[in-house]
Design an enzyme around this catalytic site. Sequence first.
Site, mmCIF file in Angstrom:
data_model
loop_
_atom_site.group_PDB
_atom_site.id
_atom_site.type_symbol
_atom_site.label_atom_id
_atom_site.label_comp_id
_atom_site.label_asym_id
_atom_site.label_seq_id
_atom_site.Cartn_x
_atom_site.Cartn_y
_atom_site.Cartn_z
ATOM 1 N N CYS A 1 -37.891 89.046 -23.570
ATOM 2 C CA CYS A 1 -37.663 90.298 -22.854
ATOM 3 C C CYS A 1 -36.204 90.485 -22.477
ATOM 4 O O CYS A 1 -35.873 91.355 -21.695
ATOM 5 C CB CYS A 1 -38.546 90.390 -21.614
ATOM 6 S SG CYS A 1 -38.215 89.118 -20.381
ATOM 7 N N ARG B 1 -39.139 95.373 -14.123
ATOM 8 C CA ARG B 1 -38.273 94.822 -13.077
ATOM 9 C C ARG B 1 -38.635 95.503 -11.758
ATOM 10 O O ARG B 1 -38.512 96.722 -11.635
ATOM 11 C CB ARG B 1 -36.810 95.087 -13.405
ATOM 12 C CG ARG B 1 -36.329 94.538 -14.741
ATOM 13 C CD ARG B 1 -34.850 94.856 -14.913
ATOM 14 N NE ARG B 1 -34.278 94.353 -16.144
ATOM 15 C CZ ARG B 1 -34.110 95.056 -17.253
ATOM 16 N NH1 ARG B 1 -34.483 96.341 -17.282
ATOM 17 N NH2 ARG B 1 -33.582 94.522 -18.329
ATOM 18 N N ASN C 1 -30.919 86.920 -21.590
ATOM 19 C CA ASN C 1 -29.652 87.182 -20.900
ATOM 20 C C ASN C 1 -29.246 85.993 -20.037
ATOM 21 O O ASN C 1 -28.154 85.442 -20.163
ATOM 22 C CB ASN C 1 -29.750 88.436 -20.029
ATOM 23 C CG ASN C 1 -30.013 89.694 -20.840
ATOM 24 O OD1 ASN C 1 -30.105 89.648 -22.054
ATOM 25 N ND2 ASN C 1 -30.135 90.806 -20.153
ATOM 26 N N HIS D 1 -23.403 95.239 -17.958
ATOM 27 C CA HIS D 1 -24.002 96.535 -17.611
ATOM 28 C C HIS D 1 -23.697 97.574 -18.686
ATOM 29 O O HIS D 1 -24.546 98.394 -19.047
ATOM 30 C CB HIS D 1 -23.457 97.017 -16.261
ATOM 31 C CG HIS D 1 -24.050 96.314 -15.083
ATOM 32 N ND1 HIS D 1 -23.303 95.867 -14.024
ATOM 33 C CD2 HIS D 1 -25.323 95.977 -14.801
ATOM 34 C CE1 HIS D 1 -24.103 95.294 -13.139
ATOM 35 N NE2 HIS D 1 -25.330 95.347 -13.579
#
Length: 557
Positions: free
Chosen positions: A487, A292, A439, A190
């Site tokens: 992305c 998202r 990710n 984060h």
Amino acid sequence: MEQTQVLNGTPVVSGQAYGPAVWPGERPAYDPATAVPVPPEEREVETKRFTDAASAVAGRLRERASHSSGAAAEVLSATAGLAEDRGWVGAASALIGKGTAAPAAATAATEQFAAMFTKLGGLMAERVTDLNDVRDRVVAELLGVPEPGVPEPDEPSVLLADDLAPADTAGLDPVKIIALVTRLGGPTSHTAIIARQLGIPCVVAVAGLGVIAAGAAVLVDGTAGTLEVEPDEAAAVAAVEASRRAAAAMAEWQGPGQTADGRSISILANVADGTSARTATGHPVEGVGLFRTELAFLDRPDEPSVAEQTSLYREVLEAFPGQKVVIRTLDAGSDKPLKFVTPADEANPALGVRGNRIAIDHPEIRAAQLDAIAAAGVAIGTTPWVMAPMIASAAEAAEFAAQVRQRGMVAGVMVEVPAAAILAPSILAEVDFVSIGTNDLTQYTMAADRMSAELATLTDPWQPAVLALIGMVARAGLEADKPVGVCGEAAADPLLACVLVGMGVTSLSAAPAAAAAVGVRLAGVTVDQCRIAADAALATSDPAAARAAASAALQPT
């Protein structure tokens, strides 16, 4: 003059910053061993005192979320939901019912859930930092002391921390906090994602960070991944000035994305709602590569209606009229549980019912979402691109594509598990495009928790194994003559962007603040140079060597 000390970590956001070090404010000092048992007649009142404190903390976090956008709003909302999580609140309330004081109960319940999350590993382990943050905020509320958090420095400063909770990073002022350095965390944590959104240098997984005193002058190099303590002031100022000049040059770049020899590369934005989409239009992006949609579903007891969803999706489409907007269907589960659907007893949520797998038992949720996306597209006369997360087989891709095409939209899927990369040719035969989520692809490929400082090297998107999988997908896209995007946050790294283009990637989508840096770097190289850099990186066996090889391949001759 003090001797200069250089600490090394994992680079996350490039650029240089120089200023005094600051550390987050003290967490509330509380020793549960000193707690006095609560008499039976006072336990109901003590339980209410705890639940009121948890609600107050959740309310403040939601208030901050309402004034934020994008990733910041999403993480604040998720943390607010954790403050009122039924399991955690229930565990603490049960302890109070047995005579434990509210602050001690909050602490004990947190230890219980933290142990469980840590055992589960993966994305669930990431929530331990969030849960500890919630505990400290609730305990502070119960003790009547200031809520912990990041200080407001008098001058531009570098924030150092063991780790930073999403609620802290989401509220940072980039004018006052000019760089982030943490002892824990990884390149997709984060902290890293928010740093990219803010556009400030960031280095994570820095061993020995705790020896640096508040007020010490530090120079952060987010490109090299270093933290220099008490550097030569003149040299540090010069380095920052050079970084600012480079940033100023990037600020003038307005696109479109293309290489020096004219190959078009779409540079797109990752967004989470209408507010973040409108903010993204202030950057040189050509559309949205990842919308998202979880924000509409999280932290609520029931599914949002089709009308509610249509309104949200329409806001994003209207921000980019006539441009490409790629919408990802609900990627809930794991670290983003839904109160109205996520199983409470999954043994390993990171490998459980998340993403498109929700449609196995709840096809109506995905159907309603696709109906809402289609309605939003019809309302403004555009055709959305829609992709599903957590696809692992060609059969899953075909089933999803059929649902999307029935509604007149462009069908694609995410490639974020190794199986999808390996099966890229057969998956691409079923869909119109794919987008690589680096990710999760990195985390699943390396079997490494992306929040682990000890494993930060493994969760680096420059890992050759990850690059090899990306290369497989890109080649399959070239053979099928279908678009292959990236992305994940890897698309925000200008050097890695060149490597991705060299592999055959056709679009890059990341935090809007990263667009100019990526665009400027691509504009200075040819496709052939990018291919040479990609081959050089793929020939290495570790991330540092991959970076060095790609950088050397792109040096002017």
